[in-house]
Design a protein around this motif. Structure first.
Motif, short mmCIF file in Angstrom:
data_model
loop_
_atom_site.label_atom_id
_atom_site.label_comp_id
_atom_site.label_asym_id
_atom_site.label_seq_id
_atom_site.Cartn_x
_atom_site.Cartn_y
_atom_site.Cartn_z
N UNK A 57 0.91 -1.16 0.03
CA UNK A 57 0.06 -0.10 -0.11
C UNK A 57 1.12 1.22 -0.15
N UNK A 58 0.89 2.10 -1.02
CA UNK A 58 1.62 3.18 -1.10
C UNK A 58 1.39 4.41 -0.16
N UNK A 59 0.44 4.32 0.67
CA UNK A 59 0.20 5.11 1.54
C UNK A 59 1.54 5.07 2.60
N UNK B 123 3.81 -3.68 4.48
CA UNK B 123 2.96 -2.76 4.81
C UNK B 123 1.90 -2.97 3.87
N UNK B 124 0.61 -3.11 4.44
CA UNK B 124 -0.47 -3.51 3.74
C UNK B 124 -1.68 -2.68 4.13
N UNK B 125 -2.83 -3.12 3.35
CA UNK B 125 -4.23 -2.32 3.84
C UNK B 125 -4.92 -3.44 4.52
N UNK C 94 -2.53 -0.16 7.10
CA UNK C 94 -2.65 0.98 6.98
C UNK C 94 -4.08 1.76 7.69
N UNK C 95 -4.88 1.30 7.10
CA UNK C 95 -6.39 1.81 7.62
C UNK C 95 -6.66 1.79 8.94
N UNK C 96 -6.53 0.55 9.51
CA UNK C 96 -6.60 0.24 10.92
C UNK C 96 -5.57 1.29 11.79
N UNK C 97 -4.33 1.12 11.37
CA UNK C 97 -3.23 1.98 12.20
C UNK C 97 -3.69 3.61 12.14
N UNK C 98 -4.21 4.06 11.18
CA UNK C 98 -4.46 5.38 11.12
C UNK C 98 -5.76 5.82 11.85
#
Length: 163
Positions: free
Chosen positions: A9-11, A45-47, A101-105
């Motif tokens: 995930x490029x984010x 690093x994934x989504x 990424x989304x969960x961490x964010x």
């Protein structure tokens, strides 16, 4: 320490996941008396979709989570609350970590923390798992959380468990 980092995930590029992971894992290993240069970790690093699939495959929980870890060897302590066995220096691979990424964010935003600080905490947490620590019972959780707080404090970060 070598971190073999794959960002699906490029984010993750915006916060330089590999550098955060290197600092967090090096601090963790050093705190436990291990030479950080002697060990390797693979990091993805994934989504949320990817980590949900991994969580379903490996833990039977088909939902996103923040971080997963797979130690290369069983290192857990024999008794709750005790230190796990040291990793074997003949095998420098500690294991694999995946972080979503989304969960961490969402967790960082909910806690009012910078994303980089939260991710650093999760990498310290996951590295401890690779080293045989867990939080399956109160004694183990107390040991692991105490180490996390100590390591993060030395890195200049707040106690993640303080209310």
């Amino acid at each position: 320490m070598t971190i073999d980092c794959l960002n699906e995930d490029s984010r993750w590029d915006a916060i330089n996941l590999e550098s955060l992971a290197l600092a967090a894992s090096n601090a963790t290993l050093a705190e436990l008396g291990h030479d950080p240069q002697a060990w390797d970790i693979s990091l993805m690093g994934c989504d949320d979709d990817r980590i949900a699939a991994l969580n379903a495959d490996f833990r039977g929980k088909p939902a996103p989570t923040n971080v997963l870890s797979w130690p290369s060897d069983e290192r857990g302590a024999d008794l709750a609350g005790e230190m796990p066995a040291a990793p074997d220096p003949a095998d420098p691979e500690l294991g694999d970590i995946a972080i979503a990424y989304q969960t961490c964010e969402a967790e960082a935003q909910a806690a009012g923390k910078p994303m980089a600080d939260h991710v650093t905490h999760l990498i310290v947490h996951a590295t401890l798992h690779l080293l045989g620590f867990d939080h399956e019972d109160d004694a183990d959780a107390t040991l692991m959380e105490g180490l996390e707080t100590q390591i993060l404090g030395k890195m200049g970060l707040d106690d993640p468990y303080r209310a």
